[in-house]
Every structure is written in C-alpha cells, then in structure tokens.
Enzyme design. Structure first.
Site, PDB file in Angstrom:
ATOM      1  N   CYS A   1       0.880  -1.235  -0.095  1.00  0.00           N
ATOM      2  CA  CYS A   1       0.135   0.102  -0.034  1.00  0.00           C
ATOM      3  C   CYS A   1       0.833   1.209   0.082  1.00  0.00           C
ATOM      4  O   CYS A   1       1.582   1.356   0.856  1.00  0.00           O
ATOM      5  CB  CYS A   1      -0.819  -0.109   1.265  1.00  0.00           C
ATOM      6  SG  CYS A   1      -1.645   1.492   1.843  1.00  0.00           S
TER       7      CYS A   1
ATOM      8  N   CYS B   1       0.093   3.753   2.866  1.00  0.00           N
ATOM      9  CA  CYS B   1       0.631   3.110   4.232  1.00  0.00           C
ATOM     10  C   CYS B   1       2.128   3.430   4.196  1.00  0.00           C
ATOM     11  O   CYS B   1       2.391   3.667   5.306  1.00  0.00           O
ATOM     12  CB  CYS B   1       0.405   1.664   4.226  1.00  0.00           C
ATOM     13  SG  CYS B   1      -1.289   1.234   4.154  1.00  0.00           S
TER      14      CYS B   1
END
Length: 102
Positions: free
Chosen positions: A31, A34
């Site tokens: 991600c 993230c």
C-alpha cells in the site's frame, strides 16, 4: 517508544490490556499511502511516550481487520481502556493522529 508489531496472537495483550492509549496502524506492505505514513507513525511513537503505537499487517492478520471493520488502508484506530475510541482512514497529517489518541 518503539512501534510494536501486532499479530493475532499478541493483539489482545498489547492493545486490549494496555494501561495507556493505543494507536493501531492497519496497513499492508503493498500500500503506497501506508508506506507514506510509516515515518509519521514512527514520529508519533518517538514523540509521545504516553501513547503505545502499534502496526498490524492486514494481509497477515485479516481476522483482526475484519473485527474492526477495516475496509480501506491505512486505517488508524485509537483504543482507550480496551475500547475503540476513534478511527481515521487514509493518509493524514501527524496532528490528526495525535488528535485521535489524545
């Protein structure tokens, strides 16, 4: 304080039984947002010794993510006295994470 890596095995001990507020970062290695939030989460952990900061990989611990209704990542959930106290979804400024746990 260092960021604590959570798993299904240690989640209850580290989060539900914690004496101080806990900020949990639900993330995945693939991600992009993230990864962008990683250094911010580290800063929150370093600068706030009164808050336990944890990360949990949703790919490896799907049942915990499902338990708390994590549909998008990153998702940040604050816990106080073993109860969910707030939730923030997406890449956010450090101040938003602090507001969540204070």
């Amino acid at each position: 304080m260092a960021v604590v890596k959570l798993t299904t095995g240690n989640f209850d001990q580290e989060v539900m039984n914690a004496d101080q507020p806990v900020l949990v970062d639900f993330y995945a290695d693939w991600c992009g947002p993230c990864k962008m939030m990683g250094p911010v989460v580290e800063e929150v952990a370093q600068e706030n010794p009164d808050v336990k900061v944890c990360k949990i990989n949703i790919d490896e611990n799907m049942e915990i993510a499902q338990r708390y209704g994590v549909m998008s990542i990153p998702t940040f959930i604050a816990f106080k006295s073993g109860e969910m106290a707030g939730k923030q979804i997406g890449a956010v400024p450090k101040g938003a994470l602090l507001d969540l746990v204070k």
